[in-house]
Design a protein around this motif. Sequence first.
Motif, mmCIF file in Angstrom:
data_model
loop_
_atom_site.group_PDB
_atom_site.id
_atom_site.type_symbol
_atom_site.label_atom_id
_atom_site.label_comp_id
_atom_site.label_asym_id
_atom_site.label_seq_id
_atom_site.Cartn_x
_atom_site.Cartn_y
_atom_site.Cartn_z
ATOM 1 N N TYR A 32 0.822 -1.216 0.000
ATOM 2 C CA TYR A 32 0.000 0.000 0.000
ATOM 3 C C TYR A 32 0.850 1.257 0.000
ATOM 4 O O TYR A 32 1.779 1.396 0.808
ATOM 5 N N GLY A 33 0.513 2.180 -0.903
ATOM 6 C CA GLY A 33 1.029 3.530 -0.781
ATOM 7 C C GLY A 33 0.371 4.177 0.427
ATOM 8 O O GLY A 33 -0.813 3.963 0.684
ATOM 9 N N LEU A 100 -4.259 1.054 -2.274
ATOM 10 C CA LEU A 100 -3.741 -0.028 -3.107
ATOM 11 C C LEU A 100 -4.136 0.256 -4.544
ATOM 12 O O LEU A 100 -5.241 -0.082 -4.965
ATOM 13 N N GLN A 101 -3.262 0.967 -5.259
ATOM 14 C CA GLN A 101 -3.452 1.224 -6.692
ATOM 15 C C GLN A 101 -4.868 1.669 -7.017
ATOM 16 O O GLN A 101 -5.449 1.245 -7.997
ATOM 17 N N SER A 102 -5.455 2.493 -6.171
ATOM 18 C CA SER A 102 -6.807 3.042 -6.344
ATOM 19 C C SER A 102 -7.893 1.969 -6.318
ATOM 20 O O SER A 102 -9.047 2.250 -6.630
ATOM 21 N N ILE A 103 -7.524 0.754 -5.962
ATOM 22 C CA ILE A 103 -8.505 -0.334 -5.863
ATOM 23 C C ILE A 103 -9.126 -0.367 -4.473
ATOM 24 O O ILE A 103 -10.335 -0.550 -4.318
#
Length: 117
Positions: A32-33, A100-103
Amino acid sequence: QVQLVESGGGLVQPGGSLRLSCAASGLTFSSYGMSWYRQAPGKERELVAFISITGRSASYADSVKGRFTISRDNAQNTVYLQMNSLKPEDTAVYYCKANLQSIKTYWGQGTQVTVSS
């Protein structure tokens, strides 16, 4: 169940320092970012700082560049925000966010930072 728990907020005088922590659980933290946001009374929530999944890349709002430092410890599932040279305008509730990658996106409950003499 995903949890993000912020800590480290409080009352500090102008020019002082605080270190915020955000402990994550229930997710693969290293995927995660992580970001710190803040929201002052009557204002919209704004992005303060972001750090990449490896910690090698970070970015900051212009208003905090040179004063705040974001870091992460993937072994401890924790992201930090070191805040130096604090100003009254830094007063806000500070939130951490995992993305998480926009998900998937998760937010913590926030911690109050008050800068006042």
